[in-house]
Enzyme design. Structure first.
Site, mmCIF file in Angstrom:
data_model
loop_
_atom_site.group_PDB
_atom_site.id
_atom_site.type_symbol
_atom_site.label_atom_id
_atom_site.label_comp_id
_atom_site.label_asym_id
_atom_site.label_seq_id
_atom_site.Cartn_x
_atom_site.Cartn_y
_atom_site.Cartn_z
ATOM 1 N N PHE A 212 0.904 -1.185 -0.127
ATOM 2 C CA PHE A 212 0.221 0.142 -0.086
ATOM 3 C C PHE A 212 1.024 1.199 0.217
ATOM 4 O O PHE A 212 1.678 1.316 0.788
ATOM 5 C CB PHE A 212 -0.993 0.116 1.384
ATOM 6 C CG PHE A 212 -1.932 1.245 1.186
ATOM 7 C CD1 PHE A 212 -3.187 0.939 0.490
ATOM 8 C CD2 PHE A 212 -1.598 2.364 1.514
ATOM 9 C CE1 PHE A 212 -4.035 2.029 0.471
ATOM 10 C CE2 PHE A 212 -2.460 3.621 1.295
ATOM 11 C CZ PHE A 212 -3.702 3.308 0.686
ATOM 12 N N ASP B 204 9.296 3.081 1.662
ATOM 13 C CA ASP B 204 8.002 3.991 1.870
ATOM 14 C C ASP B 204 7.847 3.836 3.468
ATOM 15 O O ASP B 204 7.130 2.609 3.907
ATOM 16 C CB ASP B 204 6.866 3.630 1.186
ATOM 17 C CG ASP B 204 5.610 4.234 1.625
ATOM 18 O OD1 ASP B 204 5.511 5.145 2.390
ATOM 19 O OD2 ASP B 204 4.617 4.107 0.946
ATOM 20 N N LYS C 74 1.710 10.681 8.245
ATOM 21 C CA LYS C 74 1.049 9.971 9.444
ATOM 22 C C LYS C 74 1.792 10.718 10.813
ATOM 23 O O LYS C 74 1.641 11.897 11.052
ATOM 24 C CB LYS C 74 1.398 8.587 9.367
ATOM 25 C CG LYS C 74 0.311 7.821 8.144
ATOM 26 C CD LYS C 74 0.079 6.631 8.866
ATOM 27 C CE LYS C 74 -0.730 6.027 7.474
ATOM 28 N NZ LYS C 74 -2.061 5.577 7.768
ATOM 29 N N THR D 185 1.681 23.987 -4.808
ATOM 30 C CA THR D 185 1.508 25.341 -4.426
ATOM 31 C C THR D 185 2.090 25.565 -2.906
ATOM 32 O O THR D 185 3.047 26.451 -2.644
ATOM 33 C CB THR D 185 0.009 25.704 -4.311
ATOM 34 O OG1 THR D 185 -0.755 25.562 -5.593
ATOM 35 C CG2 THR D 185 -0.392 27.069 -3.656
HETATM 36 O O1 PSZ Z 1 -7.545 3.623 3.009
HETATM 37 C C1 PSZ Z 1 -6.676 4.186 3.051
HETATM 38 O O2 PSZ Z 1 -6.438 5.260 2.230
HETATM 39 C C2 PSZ Z 1 -5.523 4.306 3.822
HETATM 40 S S1 PSZ Z 1 -5.465 3.200 5.313
HETATM 41 C C3 PSZ Z 1 -3.980 3.353 5.783
HETATM 42 C C4 PSZ Z 1 -3.498 4.037 4.777
HETATM 43 C C5 PSZ Z 1 -4.166 4.551 3.785
HETATM 44 N N1 PSZ Z 1 -2.028 4.263 4.756
HETATM 45 C C6 PSZ Z 1 -1.486 5.336 4.019
HETATM 46 C C7 PSZ Z 1 -0.144 5.117 3.483
HETATM 47 C C8 PSZ Z 1 0.644 4.079 3.948
HETATM 48 O O3 PSZ Z 1 0.416 3.360 5.079
HETATM 49 C C9 PSZ Z 1 1.926 3.888 3.282
HETATM 50 C C10 PSZ Z 1 2.885 2.797 3.630
HETATM 51 N N2 PSZ Z 1 2.464 4.460 2.154
HETATM 52 C C11 PSZ Z 1 1.546 5.641 1.707
HETATM 53 C C12 PSZ Z 1 0.436 5.951 2.323
HETATM 54 C C13 PSZ Z 1 -0.553 7.000 1.974
HETATM 55 O O4 PSZ Z 1 -0.665 7.634 2.696
HETATM 56 P P1 PSZ Z 1 -1.847 8.981 2.865
HETATM 57 O O5 PSZ Z 1 -3.150 8.084 3.330
HETATM 58 O O6 PSZ Z 1 -1.474 9.983 3.644
HETATM 59 O O7 PSZ Z 1 -2.044 9.370 1.677
#
Ligand code: PSZ
Length: 495
Positions: A211, A320, A351, A375
């Site tokens: 992810f 990541d 996070k 931006t």
């Molecule tokens: O359902 C969702 O969109 C979720 S639930 C948990 C996440 C997103 N985690 C975000 C995440 C991550 O765990 C890793 C390893 N890389 C990138 C991301 C993306 O971060 P955000 O959500 O801030 O875009």
């Protein structure tokens, strides 16, 4: 004035709670006051939450909303909802609260007059940074940069950070291809109509169950749930299976090593395959622990193997750390556990870091301005808060606390697994980033629902996994609160 008044109300509420809260001896000092146990007074979601959900439904899809929260009355590891329930929070806003709710250091940062303009004015940082920007970046980000990484770029969210990290890899790859020469006129013109040579057919290799976010480039590397991907056109980029290891890791070293070596061979084969079909691989993206995909671990040797492959072939290596960074594994960055001979090229974060962004090696810094840009490129108010978080982590030795609580949590999970062998398996973890698997998804979901009724809020991942994503201030006494209720719920399952 309104802000100041609200802050004062919040401060006095916190002081009030402090005086009524349990203050029994704690394992390590974390400077927060909080309830000593959960309190459940209604169903969750309760009547007020349900009413608000109905109102929100007039404006948005509410399919993902669990309940409405009362953040004024949430403290430390305890989250309050609008119905007066107070839950021990082991999921913490999808793993994004470093110091829990209403930490005094953050409240104080927001209240300082000298920080006012940082919170009020949001600059276009890439063009008009404030005078204290360099020192804030140094205090908040460079002071905790992964070993050997000297450059950092702030961004908004996790996906946005991954997206721009991937771009930095493509820029470096093509710049190497051009031998450092400026792009040709043909390249400049063709990219405007999405054609080669300006838009080259490059690819990024990722792993199944990964992810990396939901924007289109990051989503192309995300392979955990169909809900994230359905209906979106995606590039043909190489995908390799993530090692499927046996737990406990320390008892299955040889077998796991063989599995990882097989996967490393598959990575090399896949890179060859895509190079041959004229979609050359420019880089590899991987999480140090696959989080959303099910808390899947791999060894230091595996991640070193990926570093060796990318170095040998001149490819970018993106680690990541959006979910694994900021100390949750007991080291500030999870990949520090791997002792890589050479640092990754890009390390993304968000996070618990409160701001998105990525570290990069100096060689991955684009030559021209405006190439990695938007931006806001981040938000200085988040950096002001992160500065405080980093100070607390260092001054209060928070990472030692994470290690000791993590050990205590994992040993508790192993005991539970031994007690309920038909239901639980694969207890695993690093620091407090812990997880275990259930025999079925239905059992996992039922246990989570029953825990909620007892005032413990948890999160799921993968198919059958329960994961722990507490704050960095999580202590043994919180583990005890959880374990007592976990045992209770499990013992009632068959009845
Ligand atoms: O359902 C969702 O969109 C979720 S639930 C948990 C996440 C997103 N985690 C975000 C995440 C991550 O765990 C890793 C390893 N890389 C990138 C991301 C993306 O971060 P955000 O959500 O801030 O875009």
């Amino acid at each position: 004035m309104l802000v100041t008044r609200r802050l004062n109300v919040l401060l006095s509420k916190i002081k009030e709670t402090a005086s009524i809260c349990d203050r029994h001896a704690s394992q390590f000092s974390v400077g927060v006051s909080e309830p000593s146990e959960p309190r459940v007074v209604t169903d969750i979601p309760g009547p007020k939450s349900k009413q608000l959900i109905q109102q929100l439904e007039q404006i948005q899809n509410v399919g993902a909303v669990h309940f409405f929260c009362d953040y004024d009355n949430s403290h430390g590891n305890y989250l309050a909802d609008v119905d007066g329930n107070v839950m021990l929070d082991l999921y913490t806003q999808i793993s994004s609260l470093p110091l829990g709710y209403n930490h005094p250091a953050l409240i104080s940062a927001v209240s300082k007059p000298e920080n006012l303009s940082t919170f009020v004015n949001r600059p276009a940082l890439g063009v008009y940074p404030p005078a204290d920007w360099v020192s804030r970046l140094q205090n908040a980000l460079i002071s905790v940069s992964p070993p050997g990484m000297t450059h950092v770029q702030t961004m908004a969210c996790g996906a946005c950070s991954v997206e721009h990290g991937l771009k930095a890899i493509f820029i470096k790859y093509m710049s190497d291809q051009r031998g450092g020469e400026a792009p040709s006129k043909e390249a400049q013109e063709s990219c405007l109509v999405n054609m080669a040579p300006g838009s080259p057919p490059l690819s990024i290799l990722s792993f199944n169950n990964a992810f990396h976010g939901r924007t289109m480039g990051a989503l192309a590397c995300t392979h955990s749930k169909w809900l994230h991907k359905l209906d979106f056109p995606m590039p043909d980029w190489p995908l390799v299976r993530f090692p499927d290891l046996k737990y406990p890791l320390e008892e299955n070293v040889m077998e796991n090593r063989a599995e990882e070596n097989k996967v490393l061979e598959e990575v090399e084969d896949k890179i060859e395959e895509y190079n041959k079909k004229d979609k050359p691989v420019a880089g590899i993206i991987v999480e140090p622990v696959q989080c959303e995909g099910g808390d899947n671990f791999a060894s230091a040797e595996f991640f070193q193997g990926l570093r060796d492959i990318t170095n040998k072939r001149g490819l970018g290596y993106l680690m990541d750390e959006v979910q694994t960074g900021c100390g949750v594994t007991g080291k500030f960055w999870a990949h520090e556990h791997f002792n890589l001979t050479d640092t990754p090229d890009i390390v993304t974060f968000s996070k618990k870091m409160l701001t998105g962004g990525f570290y990069k090696k100096a060689s991955f810094q684009p030559k021209e301005g405006y190439r990695i840009f938007n931006t806001w490129v981040g938000d200085p108010s988040k950096i002001a808060l992160l500065e405080e978080v980093v100070k607390v982590i260092k001054e209060d030795n928070i990472l030692d606390g994470v290690k000791s609580t993590g050990n205590y949590l994992l040993s508790g999970l192993k005991q539970m697994q031994a007690k309920y062998p038909g239901i639980l398996s694969k207890s695993r973890g690093l620091g407090t980033l812990c997880a275990l698997d259930f025999n079925t998804a239905a059992t996992r979901d039922k246990v989570m629902a029953d825990l909620r009724k007892k005032g413990v809020h948890t999160g799921a991942c993968g198919e059958t996994t329960l994961r722990f994503r507490p704050t960095l201030l999580f202590q043994n006494k919180h583990v005890d609160v959880f374990m007592e209720r976990f045992d209770d719920v499990l013992s009632q399952l068959d009845k």
